[in-house]
Write an enzyme that holds these catalytic residues in place. Structure first.
Site, PDB file in Angstrom:
ATOM      1  N   LYS A  52      39.455  -7.580  -6.664  1.00  0.00           N
ATOM      2  CA  LYS A  52      38.456  -7.443  -5.602  1.00  0.00           C
ATOM      3  C   LYS A  52      38.890  -8.290  -4.405  1.00  0.00           C
ATOM      4  CE  LYS A  52      33.495  -6.798  -6.083  1.00  0.00           C
ATOM      5  NZ  LYS A  52      32.277  -7.332  -6.696  1.00  0.00           N
TER       6      LYS A  52
HETATM    7  O1  G3P Z   1      28.840  -5.933  -6.512  1.00  0.00           O
HETATM    8  C1  G3P Z   1      28.267  -6.597  -5.414  1.00  0.00           C
HETATM    9  C2  G3P Z   1      26.916  -7.046  -5.774  1.00  0.00           C
HETATM   10  O2  G3P Z   1      27.013  -7.922  -6.837  1.00  0.00           O
HETATM   11  C3  G3P Z   1      26.084  -7.664  -4.722  1.00  0.00           C
HETATM   12  O3  G3P Z   1      24.787  -7.536  -5.174  1.00  0.00           O
HETATM   13  O4  G3P Z   1      22.416  -8.044  -5.367  1.00  0.00           O
HETATM   14  O5  G3P Z   1      24.042  -9.855  -4.733  1.00  0.00           O
HETATM   15  O6  G3P Z   1      23.491  -8.030  -3.127  1.00  0.00           O
HETATM   16  P1  G3P Z   1      23.607  -8.422  -4.558  1.00  0.00           P
END
Ligand code: G3P
Length: 218
Positions: free
Chosen positions: A87
């Site tokens: 990533k």
């Molecule tokens: O894969 C990216 C994700 O983990 C971000 O999610 O909920 O932290 O915006 P969030």
């Protein structure tokens, strides 16, 4: 549409994997920290354990932001298992890293994508996946689903091989909307996937079927 689970929690990964519908895992440094995984070696070991549980692609994030650092991080991560996807953040040096890693046949997932322009650049560099963050766009009153829809249209028109991996999913509705508009992959918190199972009419229907069966046995 492929289903990835967005967590570093091993129990959650096993629970969703046991459903038989899991195609991969995504993690990020915040999710690793949430599980209390500390120290470089422990982090690599944790990725290895995830790769042993799940056959599909497992995204593991670089922590450097300069080109050489990202390439070094990427080589270390890619050595863990054949299903590791590196990533890389959507920054200028990240774009260069994606191009080089693609030429080395190392799979990449360009993360922190918030616009069509960023997604097009990552696709041009040869990223295996790009991760638009839907929920975080919704958080600032922008339409995350609309971005994914725009990306599906652009990527189809230009036959980009890069897969659109909808990330920052916050609800079962996000998953269904991604399926409707043709995202290649959704990466979801485990509970959003499990909630797709639920319907009150299923529960009532099953309860009645079993009650009728039991009556017929009396
Ligand atoms: O894969 C990216 C994700 O983990 C971000 O999610 O909920 O932290 O915006 P969030």
């Amino acid at each position: 549409m492929k289903f990835f689970v967005d967590t570093a929690n091993l129990d959650d990964i096993r629970e969703v994997n046991d459903l038989g519908i899991l195609d991969g895992v995504t993690t990020n440094p915040s999710l690793m920290a949430k599980e209390g995984i500390k120290g470089h070696d422990n982090i690599l070991k944790h990725y290895q354990t995830i790769c042993e549980i799940v056959k599909g692609d497992v995204s593991a994030e670089v922590i450097s932001t300069d080109l050489d650092g990202m390439l070094n991080d990427a080589e270390l991560l890619a050595d863990i298992a054949p299903n590791i996807v590196v990533k890389i953040p959507m920054i200028k040096e990240g774009l260069k890293a994606i191009k080089i890693l693609t030429s080395r046949e190392i799979k990449t997932n360009c993360t922190l994508v918030f616009s069509a322009g960023q997604a097009i650049l990552a696709a041009k560099a040869g990223a295996t996946y790009i991760s638009p963050f839907l929920g975080r766009l919704d958080d600032i009153s922008r339409d995350g689903i609309q971005l994914v829809e725009q990306l599906v249209q652009i990527f189809n028109m230009h036959a980009y091989k890069t897969e659109i991996l909808a990330a920052s999913i916050r609800s079962p509705m996000h998953i269904i909307q991604c399926a409707e508009i043709g995202a290649d992959v959704v990466t979801c918190p485990p509970d959003s996937i499990l909630k797709l199972l639920n319907h009150p009419l299923t529960d009532i229907g099953l309860k009645n079927f079993l009650a009728d069966y039991n009556k017929s046995q009396a």
